[in-house]
Write an enzyme that holds these catalytic residues in place. Structure first.
Site, PDB file in Angstrom:
ATOM      1  N   GLY A 187      -5.768  74.936  72.514  1.00  0.00           N
ATOM      2  CA  GLY A 187      -6.130  75.551  73.783  1.00  0.00           C
ATOM      3  C   GLY A 187      -5.521  74.830  74.970  1.00  0.00           C
ATOM      4  O   GLY A 187      -4.993  75.453  75.900  1.00  0.00           O
ATOM      5  N   GLU A 204     -11.527  79.349  75.025  1.00  0.00           N
ATOM      6  CA  GLU A 204     -12.764  78.784  74.485  1.00  0.00           C
ATOM      7  C   GLU A 204     -12.344  77.791  73.415  1.00  0.00           C
ATOM      8  O   GLU A 204     -11.679  78.161  72.442  1.00  0.00           O
ATOM      9  CB  GLU A 204     -13.639  79.884  73.889  1.00  0.00           C
ATOM     10  CG  GLU A 204     -14.928  79.366  73.286  1.00  0.00           C
ATOM     11  CD  GLU A 204     -15.586  80.370  72.374  1.00  0.00           C
ATOM     12  OE1 GLU A 204     -16.038  79.966  71.281  1.00  0.00           O
ATOM     13  OE2 GLU A 204     -15.633  81.566  72.738  1.00  0.00           O
ATOM     14  N   CYS A 211     -18.875  78.622  66.845  1.00  0.00           N
ATOM     15  CA  CYS A 211     -18.655  77.883  68.087  1.00  0.00           C
ATOM     16  C   CYS A 211     -19.975  77.458  68.713  1.00  0.00           C
ATOM     17  O   CYS A 211     -19.985  76.613  69.621  1.00  0.00           O
ATOM     18  CB  CYS A 211     -17.844  78.716  69.069  1.00  0.00           C
ATOM     19  SG  CYS A 211     -18.398  80.418  69.216  1.00  0.00           S
TER      20      CYS A 211
END
Length: 515
Positions: A230, A250, A287
């Site tokens: 990310g 995320e 997550c």
């Protein structure tokens, strides 16, 4: 260099037979050029037309039947019941955005009509609306082959906003991606969407992902995955491009759970049972899995720790999503266990060679936790760290030291919560969703949900990746000054043909504007 990829099945312990060609330079260029060309025609589609497109995607996905579920199970080792539910959730997301479009109010239409006689200066006619940002690059997630992948939340919200989408398929579920992508393309043809409104490309993340992120035709990125990947995308898109673009990534969350002493003492078994189930749910590959637990170091905490261990002991090792995730889990778990001042309370059998994982629970003190930033690194899998605090002041300080998270949970009765309001406030500043007297696993697809949080959970704490509010990530406000009525977007014209609520001269109304 190989010119094709294959999905590896940890369920079958072998590569699946179907091969998928890595997208060539020519194919990548075609996808980018067609997405760019499709942008304006797609942006000009009415909200109703876009809604029909999203509804057609949901219908086409359901029409794939059990074959889609079977392919996804082979590629991810996820149970059929879980996949069936996730497919339903994916279609619910698509239909929720369709409903949002049909209502039309999401676009924030604001009109301040001209005041030519105003003194000392006249006012121009000013009209503002959210408009799509441009072609969006979406990365499929390993742990949600439907809901966070090819036609998942990022794709659905970008298409709803009026943005063409290019999906970089996840290497772990290429067959699932191919089948869902075909469903999206059929829906686009059925509803007469412009060519290039959707495409999927295949390649390795560091190569294809970076190449696409650098291309000036991409105007925003949606990503769910590791912190490393990310941040690599974020750095490229915001610092290396000629034109920086928003990255909604995320990335990492350990979802702290705070156990206030009175409630823990009264509901020890209930809380331990709930957390054992939450830690081990989906082999910890969510997550929102609870990777961090806080309690006061007293007899109730000792009893809780033992009961939690007992609950984890009965959980059988289960197959993880792919070899990389499995090997990383064992590596990161070992690193945590071997850290200074870490006590291993329970660690299940090692079945790394079978791509399986069992739960683990470790323990440390709040004093050590606050001195050791490395303890906040996510161990992606069924592993949690219990942090014992000597008193409420130390617990408050420990909570204040936590990095940004997707969720934070707190167990406490109303009196305890009121007494410890500063602790609640501190936790709130760290998370996107604060949960009372429940575990963090489970994300409802609804209007009020926030699935996001401060860095490093995401790269932008002002947004959510789940729920209708996510559409705003891929739109920007545009103001039209003294624009002829015929050239205005449909939703800003004098005749309110769509019948949406607009803010006209400071008042909300559905009425037409009379010149």
């Amino acid at each position: 260099m190989s010119i094709f990829l294959q999905s590896y099945s940890t369920l079958k312990k072998e590569y699946l037979p179907e091969t998928f060609a890595i997208s060539s330079s020519a194919e990548i260029e075609v996808a980018l050029e067609e997405a760019s060309a499709a942008f304006i025609p797609f942006a000009k589609k009415t909200f109703i037309e876009r809604a029909e497109f999203l509804e057609a995607i949901a219908e086409a996905i359901m029409n794939c039947g059990d074959t889609l579920l079977q392919i996804a199970q082979e590629e991810t080792a996820l149970p059929l019941a879980r996949l069936t539910g996730e497919r339903g959730r994916t279609c619910t997301q698509l239909n929720l955005y369709a409903k949002l479009l049909r209502e039309g109010n999401w676009c924030d239409a604001v009109i301040d009509t001209a005041m030519p006689d105003r003194q000392p200066l006249p006012r121009a006619d000013l009209r503002r609306i959210l408009q799509p940002i441009g072609p969006v690059l979406v990365f499929g997630a390993s742990n949600f082959p439907f809901a966070y992948s090819t036609a998942g939340g990022d794709t659905a919200s970008a298409l709803a906003a009026g943005c063409p989408v290019i999906v970089k398929a996840h290497e772990s579920h290429l067959g699932t991606n191919a089948m869902v992508a075909e469903a999206v393309k059929k829906a686009a043809e059925k509803t007469h969407m412009p060519k290039g409104v959707f495409a999927t490309l295949i390649g390795t993340g560091p190569v294809l992902g970076q190449q696409l992120a650098m291309d000036e035709r991409i105007k925003a990125i949606g990503f769910t995955g590791s912190y490393k990947a990310g941040m690599a995308l974020y750095t490229t898109a915001t610092q290396k491009r000629k034109t920086p673009i928003p990255v909604y990534a995320e990335m990492s969350s350990i979802n702290p759970v705070v156990l206030l002493p009175q409630t823990l003492a009264e509901k020890t078994s209930v809380i331990a049972t709930a957390l054992a189930g939450s830690i081990s749910l989906g082999v910890g590959q969510f997550c929102t899995s609870p990777g961090l637990l806080f309690a006061i170091d007293d007899e109730a905490a000792k009893t809780f720790a033992q009961e939690l261990v007992n609950g984890l002991k009965v959980v059988a090792p289960a197959t993880m999503l792919n070899p990389t995730i499995c090997h990383t889990f064992y590596k990161d778990k070992a690193s945590l266990a071997n850290s200074e001042n870490i006590q291993v309370l329970f660690d299940g059998d090692n079945e790394e060679e079978n791509y399986k994982a069992a739960p683990a629970l470790m323990q440390t003190t709040a004093a050590h936790f606050m001195l050791s930033p490395a303890l906040q690194k996510e161990v992606f899998g069924p592993c949690s760290l219990l942090v014992l605090c000597k008193d409420m002041n130390e617990m408050q300080a420990a909570i204040a030291s936590i990095e940004g998270q997707l969720t934070g949970s707190i167990y406490g009765n109303e009196s305890e919560l009121k007494t410890n309001e500063k602790l609640v406030d501190s936790l709130q500043q760290t998370v996107g969703r604060i949960i009372f007297n429940n575990v963090p696993t489970g994300v409802e697809v609804c209007n009020a949900i926030v699935h996001g949080g401060p860095y490093p959970a995401t790269t932008d704490a002002r947004t959510t990746s789940v729920g209708p509010e996510a559409i705003r990530r891929f739109a920007r406000p545009i103001c039209y000054q003294d624009c002829p009525d015929a050239l205005l977007p449909l939703y800003l014209r004098n005749h309110n043909e769509a019948g949406i609520v607009r803010l006209v001269n400071g008042e909300f109304t559905k009425a037409d504007i009379v010149s």
